[in-house]
Design a protein around this motif. Sequence first.
Motif, PDB file in Angstrom:
ATOM      1  N   ALA A 157       0.828  -1.207   0.000  1.00 54.03           N
ATOM      2  CA  ALA A 157       0.000   0.000   0.000  1.00 54.03           C
ATOM      3  C   ALA A 157       0.858   1.251   0.000  1.00 54.03           C
ATOM      4  O   ALA A 157       0.565   2.227  -0.719  1.00 54.03           O
ATOM      5  CB  ALA A 157      -0.938  -0.012   1.210  1.00 54.03           C
ATOM      6  N   LYS A 158       1.926   1.260   0.782  1.00 56.30           N
ATOM      7  CA  LYS A 158       2.811   2.412   0.832  1.00 56.30           C
ATOM      8  C   LYS A 158       3.498   2.638  -0.512  1.00 56.30           C
ATOM      9  O   LYS A 158       3.610   3.782  -0.983  1.00 56.30           O
ATOM     10  CB  LYS A 158       3.861   2.207   1.944  1.00 56.30           C
ATOM     11  N   LEU A 159       3.951   1.552  -1.135  1.00 55.42           N
ATOM     12  CA  LEU A 159       4.598   1.688  -2.444  1.00 55.42           C
ATOM     13  C   LEU A 159       3.613   2.224  -3.480  1.00 55.42           C
ATOM     14  O   LEU A 159       3.977   3.043  -4.334  1.00 55.42           O
ATOM     15  CB  LEU A 159       5.175   0.340  -2.885  1.00 55.42           C
ATOM     16  N   ARG A 160       2.365   1.755  -3.403  1.00 50.92           N
ATOM     17  CA  ARG A 160       1.347   2.280  -4.323  1.00 50.92           C
ATOM     18  C   ARG A 160       1.136   3.775  -4.092  1.00 50.92           C
ATOM     19  O   ARG A 160       1.063   4.565  -5.057  1.00 50.92           O
ATOM     20  CB  ARG A 160       0.028   1.521  -4.119  1.00 50.92           C
ATOM     21  N   GLN A 161       1.049   4.175  -2.842  1.00 47.82           N
ATOM     22  CA  GLN A 161       0.836   5.589  -2.533  1.00 47.82           C
ATOM     23  C   GLN A 161       2.003   6.445  -3.002  1.00 47.82           C
ATOM     24  O   GLN A 161       1.812   7.589  -3.448  1.00 47.82           O
ATOM     25  CB  GLN A 161       0.615   5.753  -1.032  1.00 47.82           C
ATOM     26  N   ASN A 162       3.219   5.892  -2.934  1.00 50.59           N
ATOM     27  CA  ASN A 162       4.397   6.647  -3.369  1.00 50.59           C
ATOM     28  C   ASN A 162       4.341   6.991  -4.853  1.00 50.59           C
ATOM     29  O   ASN A 162       4.907   8.002  -5.298  1.00 50.59           O
ATOM     30  CB  ASN A 162       5.674   5.850  -3.086  1.00 50.59           C
ATOM     31  N   VAL A 163       3.700   6.141  -5.640  1.00 46.38           N
ATOM     32  CA  VAL A 163       3.614   6.342  -7.087  1.00 46.38           C
ATOM     33  C   VAL A 163       2.464   7.272  -7.455  1.00 46.38           C
ATOM     34  O   VAL A 163       2.426   7.829  -8.545  1.00 46.38           O
ATOM     35  CB  VAL A 163       3.422   4.975  -7.804  1.00 46.38           C
ATOM     36  N   THR A 164       1.526   7.453  -6.536  1.00 45.93           N
ATOM     37  CA  THR A 164       0.254   8.095  -6.865  1.00 45.93           C
ATOM     38  C   THR A 164       0.249   9.557  -6.439  1.00 45.93           C
ATOM     39  O   THR A 164       0.095   9.885  -5.255  1.00 45.93           O
ATOM     40  CB  THR A 164      -0.911   7.359  -6.177  1.00 45.93           C
ATOM     41  N   SER A 165       0.384  10.449  -7.405  1.00 49.76           N
ATOM     42  CA  SER A 165       0.275  11.883  -7.142  1.00 49.76           C
ATOM     43  C   SER A 165      -1.198  12.285  -7.170  1.00 49.76           C
ATOM     44  O   SER A 165      -1.941  11.845  -8.062  1.00 49.76           O
ATOM     45  CB  SER A 165       1.030  12.693  -8.208  1.00 49.76           C
ATOM     46  N   PRO A 166      -1.643  13.100  -6.225  1.00 52.03           N
ATOM     47  CA  PRO A 166      -3.047  13.529  -6.210  1.00 52.03           C
ATOM     48  C   PRO A 166      -3.429  14.183  -7.537  1.00 52.03           C
ATOM     49  O   PRO A 166      -2.727  15.076  -8.039  1.00 52.03           O
ATOM     50  CB  PRO A 166      -3.105  14.543  -5.057  1.00 52.03           C
ATOM     51  N   GLY A 167      -4.509  13.713  -8.116  1.00 45.20           N
ATOM     52  CA  GLY A 167      -4.982  14.306  -9.356  1.00 45.20           C
ATOM     53  C   GLY A 167      -4.193  13.917 -10.582  1.00 45.20           C
ATOM     54  O   GLY A 167      -4.445  14.454 -11.675  1.00 45.20           O
TER      55      GLY A 167
END
Length: 272
Positions: free
Chosen positions: A226-236
Amino acid sequence: MSAESVGPIVLVGAGNMGGAMLAGWLKSGIAGSSVLVLDPGPSPVMQKLITDNGVRHETSAPSDLKAGVLFIAVKPQMMTAVLPPLKGLVGSKTVVVSVAAGTTLANLEAHLGQASMVRAMPNTPAMVGRGVTGAFANSRVSDVQRDQVHALLKVSGPVEWVATEADIDAVTAVSGSGPAYVFYLVECMAEAGRKLGLPADLAMRLARETVSGAGELLHQSPDDAAKLRQNVTSPGGTTAAALSVLMADDAMQPLFDRAIAAARKRAEELAG
């Protein structure tokens, strides 16, 4: 682990999985002379591995041997024919390890008698030393035997012990069959890229390298998925746009819930 700590290892079946285990054992320092391979027709590559490392090879079970570890790595549909001739190899100190999907401990005992037994479920990345194995030991398995089996299994990757034999069906559904889900993900990503106008071969290369690279990052990173996914995901951003589709209430999670439940149900059916 020294060969002496294990005793004679009898490997039944030197196909893809059995061969990968044998190669891992030899690489880990187990002497070839402490291993007996039972296989009616090893591939040329496997025969060379056997010969070059001084591994004993027989086409049928010898009558003058009790195995320290009897490691059964044949296809589930072959077990009924393969098991009965192996009974003479099982002694009071033998631990039996089966990696055949759907073959229960009760089924093994029906052919081999009551003994120390382990059901293990590796997956195909074991062939490159990057597998993961779920394992369950019956009550007759001693701490020493469990350590021996763990050492033999871990040459292909981490070993996770489960609390009940029924848990092996869930392990089969998640990790045993899991590589196929990942390979299909690559196919789906590549096809989506093709539909966006990329040449099919380029789309496949991009998808393949993305998934294998992400897997290696997951392997090396201390962060959870989950953390790795969040690291790739910029808001918008673009990743967030895609994830809004994949993470919808009726999208990827419920699809995987159904898929893995179907795999577990089939594992239960195979086990009878």
